[in-house]
Design a protein around this motif. Structure first.
Motif: not given
Length: 351
Positions: A317-321, A328, A325-326, A287, A285
């Motif tokens: 994409i692990g996390k999407l804010g 992969q 983004l996080t 950021e 991962l």
């Protein structure tokens, strides 16, 4: 800048599109990976492609090229997941290799359907990785074997120049390690890597059959892969552990992409009380700031738009804010070291 040769018909098949020998269209597609057609031999059906990005060994073969381009062509977007099964092999490393060639990584890929075209492609990849990423076999070298002929565990050890004899690849008679360095073309070319040492690296199975004399030459019996080979042992030795593991990943993934199922190996370093399981195919991962992407590119992309573009480039994409983004990172994208590397792929996908 490496130049790779790929079979045109096979490339079309793996991409999943018809190019109708339109080299202008192919160059437009290859631009996504900084590639360009240098020569198309219609009689042989082979394309020579120059890759201008020397930091991406994952696209130095037909399987890697197709893997990368299918995303940009919206055929297969997002992170491609690769699995590796439980260990099928153990390898024991002799401590006397510490100052010679101390590291090894292995994988077993079962039920691969090999053809002459695929084998030639694997040999071409092996050569490119050995010569460039492996620094002319100084840092790493690759061996491929018919696993069904091998009796585990393996022993990566040393031998005196005249202690062991075997038939090297492309020869018909037994030779000592010293004779191989003096008379075999590969020994003459690569012998300087090991000849300065009093003992040389040797890879044996449990019956003391020779697999190879790294980094010089494989044996003629165990170290030959043919169209009849179903289960392939991949082995990489070298002087830099990370480079060994990365090289093993590239070759293993090519065989998985050909329908094989990969299994891991346990490498024992008894003198260090260390066990390493290879290969490592996990994603990792990183950021990425939306503001940073837009500042570098001069755009006003949303997080969702950036995520979509990264998906085309083969990332997950692990996390999407809203603000970050996080991402992969695939195991084979060893060129990604900083967020700017992700921004570059966003730019390429954006156009």
């Amino acid at each position: 800048m490496p130049t790779i040769d790929v079979d045109y018909a096979e490339f079309e098949r793996m991409l999943g599109i018809e190019l109708r020998k339109d080299m202008e269209k192919l160059n437009d597609i290859l631009a996504f990976v900084k590639g360009e057609v240098k020569l198309f031999d219609e009689r042989e059906g082979v394309i020579s492609i120059e890759i201008k990005d020397s930091n991406r060994p994952d696209v130095w073969n037909i399987e890697g090229l197709a893997r990368a381009l299918r995303g940009f062509l919206n055929i297969e977007k997002g992170l491609r997941h690769y699995a590796v099964g439980k260990p099928m092999l153990e390898t024991y490393v002799d401590q006397r290799l510490k100052d010679i060639r101390p590291y090894i990584g292995c994988s077993v890929v079962k039920n691969v359907k090999l053809t002459d075209t695929i084998i030639r492609g694997l040999m071409h990849l092996q050569d490119k990785l050995d010569q460039t990423y492996g620094r002319n076999r100084q840092r790493t070298s690759i061996g491929l074997y018919d696993f069904s002929l091998i009796t585990p565990p393996l022993h990566y050890t040393v031998a005196k120049p005249t202690e062991i004899r075997f038939v090297p690849l492309d020869f018909e008679r037994e030779m000592s390690l010293k004779e191989i360095l003096e008379r075999h073309p590969k020994g003459i070319e690569y012998g300087h890597i090991v000849s300065k040492h009093p003992v040389y690296p040797i890879l044996l199975d449990s019956k003391k059959k020779v697999l190879s004399f790294p980094p010089v030459i494989n044996s003629s019996d165990l170290g030959r892969v043919t169209e009849g080979t179903k289960h392939v042992l991949v082995e990489v030795t070298g002087t830099m552990h990370e480079t060994v593991l990365n090289t093993l990943t590239m070759v293993t993934l090519s065989l998985i992409d050909r329908g094989g199922k990969a299994y891991s190996a346990i490498v024992h370093y008894p003198h260090e009380n260390l066990e390493v399981v290879t290969p490592k195919l996990e994603s990792w991962l990183m950021e990425l700031s939306v503001e940073y992407v837009n500042k570098v590119l001069g755009l006003q992309l949303t997080a969702g738009r950036i995520a979509g573009l990264l998906g085309e480039a083969g990332f997950g994409i692990g996390k999407l804010g809203r603000d970050k983004l996080t991402v992969q990172i695939p195991c084979y994208r060893i060129d990604v070291m900083h967020p700017i590397d992700l921004v570059e792929d966003v730019a390429i996908a954006y156009g």
